[in-house]
Design a protein around this motif. Structure first.
Motif, PDB file in Angstrom:
ATOM      1  N   LEU A   1       0.936  -0.834  -0.118  1.00  0.00           N
ATOM      2  CA  LEU A   1      -0.438   0.107  -0.075  1.00  0.00           C
ATOM      3  C   LEU A   1       0.911   1.607  -0.320  1.00  0.00           C
ATOM      4  O   LEU A   1       0.519   2.314   0.628  1.00  0.00           O
TER       5      LEU A   1
ATOM      6  N   SER B   1      -0.508   6.739  -3.804  1.00  0.00           N
ATOM      7  CA  SER B   1      -0.537   7.585  -2.487  1.00  0.00           C
ATOM      8  C   SER B   1       1.481   7.051  -1.529  1.00  0.00           C
ATOM      9  O   SER B   1       2.032   7.407  -1.281  1.00  0.00           O
TER      10      SER B   1
ATOM     11  N   TRP C   1      -6.218   4.655   3.457  1.00  0.00           N
ATOM     12  CA  TRP C   1      -6.766   2.879   3.055  1.00  0.00           C
ATOM     13  C   TRP C   1      -7.750   3.248   3.926  1.00  0.00           C
ATOM     14  O   TRP C   1      -7.998   2.349   3.656  1.00  0.00           O
TER      15      TRP C   1
END
Length: 302
Positions: A111, A144, A171
């Motif tokens: 992520l 991100s 997230w």
């Protein structure tokens, strides 16, 4: 009407999916480019380098283009033409676990928590090849990753700003929205957050390290933003809800400029209105401190 087939045999296809990709290969842009190799932790990550055409004066600014989750480098090619007109040298990078770059040790997306290091490797390549300043173009997960890079990169002083398309600012917000769309109960989603954060439960996720969701929450960390950010986001995005981008813009109106697009799905802003997308990038870029100036002008202003 089918305009072209980039690969495979359309007559033999049994199923397909919709994609926002307009270009699948760099040569389709009709711009000069070369394949380059970026040294990263586990080997070599391929990248495409687009130098400004001879008709455009190079600005000394490089653009690093970062694609989204489950995607390929080709998804970012939509941002190359406007960068080229602005005199930017563009580097379209790959990163761990995207199928082009070497995988991480665990073979899992993190992520942005780990992927930013591969973008940093791209920045090092750009600087070693003459980049004076850097603009990051990030799409979805790539946004991100760009935010993490700006925060953690030793080269952060060289970063002039970020262009973020359908960004993930937080997230938790994104994952909750996707779970709701899938009909999953909220308590189950929060259990998932606990598992992602747990070092003891890494055997469940297969992650080498737990995901530090707090460090990836740029709404909670909005006061730490220190680069100008242009956000391009569709109002109907059900994957990364535009509400997070609106909140980021309200929390940091001094740095975050939000341009909304009507009735558009995830990462399809350029597809719906490429003229508006590119005009927004141009206007934002020329408003950046130093970005639109020559190296001599930049030195005089610093």
């Amino acid at each position: 009407m089918v305009e072209r087939v980039d690969s495979g045999d359309l007559k033999q296809a049994n199923a397909g999916i919709w994609s926002g990709y307009v270009y699948s290969k760099p040569e389709q842009l009709g711009l000069p480019y070369q394949d380059v190799e970026i040294p990263v932790a586990n080997g070599i990550a391929p990248a495409w380098r687009f130098d400004p055409p001879a008709s455009v004066e190079a600005s000394g600014v490089w653009a690093i283009h970062v694609h989204g989750m489950g995607g390929k480098r080709a998804g970012t090619l939509r941002g190359i033409p406007v960068a080229s007109r602005l005199g930017l040298t563009s580097l379209v990078v790959s990163f761990r676990n995207d199928g082009d770059a070497p995988p991480s040790y665990d073979g899992r997306y993190s992520l942005g928590q780990g992927e930013w290091r591969d973008v940093e490797a791209g920045i090092n390549y750009a600087i070693s090849n003459g980049a004076e300043r850097i603009v990051l173009f990030g799409w979805s997960l790539g946004a991100s990753i760009a935010l993490q890079t700006a925060a953690l990169s030793p080269n952060s002083p060289r970063l002039t700003g970020m262009v973020l398309d359908a960004p993930v600012f937080d997230w938790r917000t994104t994952l909750e929205a996707n779970a709701k769309a899938a009909g999953l109960p909220l308590p189950l989603v929060h259990l998932g957050f606990t598992i992602l954060r747990s070092k003891a439960l890494r055997w469940v996720t297969g992650l080498a390290e737990p995901i530090r969701l707090d460090s990836l929450d740029w709404l909670a960390r909005a006061t730490e933003l220190d680069k100008p950010v242009l956000v391009l986001h569709g109002e109907k995005d059900d994957t990364t809800p535009v509400e997070a981008s609106k909140k980021a813009a309200s929390l940091r109106p001094d740095l975050v400029k939000l341009v909304e697009f009507e009735s558009v799905g995830h990462s399809l802003e350029w597809n719906i209105d490429s003229e508006k997308w590119e005009r927004s990038v141009e206007e934002w870029f020329y408003g950046l401190p130093l970005a639109g100036s020559s190296p001599e002008q930049a030195a005089a202003q610093s």
